[in-house]
Design a protein around this motif. Structure first.
Motif, PDB file in Angstrom:
ATOM      1  N   ASP A  54      36.179  42.600  35.066  1.00 52.54           N
ATOM      2  CA  ASP A  54      35.159  42.717  35.978  1.00 52.54           C
ATOM      3  C   ASP A  54      35.365  41.671  37.361  1.00 52.54           C
ATOM      4  O   ASP A  54      36.388  40.945  37.044  1.00 52.54           O
ATOM      5  N   LEU A  55      34.616  41.299  38.249  1.00 55.35           N
ATOM      6  CA  LEU A  55      34.847  40.724  39.462  1.00 55.35           C
ATOM      7  C   LEU A  55      34.680  39.278  39.214  1.00 55.35           C
ATOM      8  O   LEU A  55      35.514  38.321  39.568  1.00 55.35           O
ATOM      9  N   ARG A  56      34.016  38.892  38.006  1.00 58.40           N
ATOM     10  CA  ARG A  56      33.772  37.464  37.658  1.00 58.40           C
ATOM     11  C   ARG A  56      35.057  36.928  36.913  1.00 58.40           C
ATOM     12  O   ARG A  56      35.626  35.876  37.372  1.00 58.40           O
ATOM     13  N   TRP A 115      43.230  38.739  45.972  1.00 62.19           N
ATOM     14  CA  TRP A 115      41.846  38.666  45.961  1.00 62.19           C
ATOM     15  C   TRP A 115      41.146  39.443  47.154  1.00 62.19           C
ATOM     16  O   TRP A 115      39.926  39.695  46.803  1.00 62.19           O
ATOM     17  N   ILE A 162      38.188  38.357  37.608  1.00 64.01           N
ATOM     18  CA  ILE A 162      39.169  38.400  38.732  1.00 64.01           C
ATOM     19  C   ILE A 162      38.937  37.138  39.603  1.00 64.01           C
ATOM     20  O   ILE A 162      39.747  36.676  39.837  1.00 64.01           O
ATOM     21  N   ARG A 163      37.772  36.685  39.930  1.00 65.87           N
ATOM     22  CA  ARG A 163      37.684  35.515  40.712  1.00 65.87           C
ATOM     23  C   ARG A 163      38.003  34.008  39.843  1.00 65.87           C
ATOM     24  O   ARG A 163      38.616  33.419  40.537  1.00 65.87           O
ATOM     25  N   ARG A 192      38.875  47.935  46.406  1.00 64.95           N
ATOM     26  CA  ARG A 192      39.397  48.080  44.962  1.00 64.95           C
ATOM     27  C   ARG A 192      39.340  49.577  44.781  1.00 64.95           C
ATOM     28  O   ARG A 192      40.308  50.048  43.931  1.00 64.95           O
ATOM     29  N   LEU A 215      40.851  42.975  45.826  1.00 67.93           N
ATOM     30  CA  LEU A 215      39.837  43.322  44.532  1.00 67.93           C
ATOM     31  C   LEU A 215      38.655  42.714  44.652  1.00 67.93           C
ATOM     32  O   LEU A 215      37.630  43.332  43.829  1.00 67.93           O
ATOM     33  N   ARG A 216      38.187  41.961  45.526  1.00 66.46           N
ATOM     34  CA  ARG A 216      36.910  41.203  45.725  1.00 66.46           C
ATOM     35  C   ARG A 216      35.880  42.373  46.308  1.00 66.46           C
ATOM     36  O   ARG A 216      34.670  42.332  45.772  1.00 66.46           O
ATOM     37  N   ASP A 217      36.380  43.279  47.020  1.00 68.46           N
ATOM     38  CA  ASP A 217      35.665  44.210  47.658  1.00 68.46           C
ATOM     39  C   ASP A 217      35.515  45.746  47.003  1.00 68.46           C
ATOM     40  O   ASP A 217      36.708  46.377  46.781  1.00 68.46           O
ATOM     41  N   PRO A 218      34.457  46.112  46.821  1.00 72.36           N
ATOM     42  CA  PRO A 218      34.390  47.266  45.827  1.00 72.36           C
ATOM     43  C   PRO A 218      34.901  48.531  46.377  1.00 72.36           C
ATOM     44  O   PRO A 218      35.793  49.270  45.747  1.00 72.36           O
TER      45      PRO A 218
END
Length: 133
Positions: A17-19, A54, A21-22, A63, A57-60
């Motif tokens: 999930d995004l969290r 980043w 990945i961040r 991604r 992958l941060r932008d839906p």
């Protein structure tokens, strides 16, 4: 052109999930940022790779597009035997993962659609001719 594996660059799974990945991005930047390691030339490369990962992958939307690209690069299990094998699953298997193969598939699809349209219009004209009698 070979595209980088952004998930591997950050050390996360494609299902992360995004969290997650961040968090992985921040950890990589803390470990490999060029300002923290000015004498290490590889630090700048790994930081640029992490930034690129980043950014995607941060932008839906980006991604999803990247995941589609990865899926298109993956070998087709029907064409190949074992996972990761580059040998055809059976003798005479058609391995068409190339630009020429893609052009051939697109041209074949266009020709098939045209042939279907011609057959459909000919059938419609024949039906109209029979109905007029």
């Amino acid at each position: 052109m070979q595209h980088p594996d952004h998930y591997a660059a950050l050390g996360v799974a494609p299902s992360a999930d995004l969290r997650t990945i961040r968090g992985a991005y921040i950890a990589v930047m803390r470990r490999r940022h060029p300002d923290l390691h000015p004498k290490d030339p590889a630090a700048g490369d790994s930081a640029r790779t992490a930034n690129a990962a980043w950014h995607v992958l941060r932008d839906p939307g980006r991604r999803r597009a990247y995941d589609r690209l990865l899926a298109a690069r993956a070998p087709d299990p029907l064409l190949y035997g074992a996972a990761g094998s580059t040998r055809p699953a059976q003798k005479g298997g058609h391995v068409a993962h190339s630009r020429d193969g893609e052009r051939y598939r697109r041209a074949f699809h266009r020709a098939a659609v045209r042939a279907a349209a011609v057959a459909m219009s000919a059938g419609s004209l024949a039906l109209l001719g029979v109905a007029a009698l």
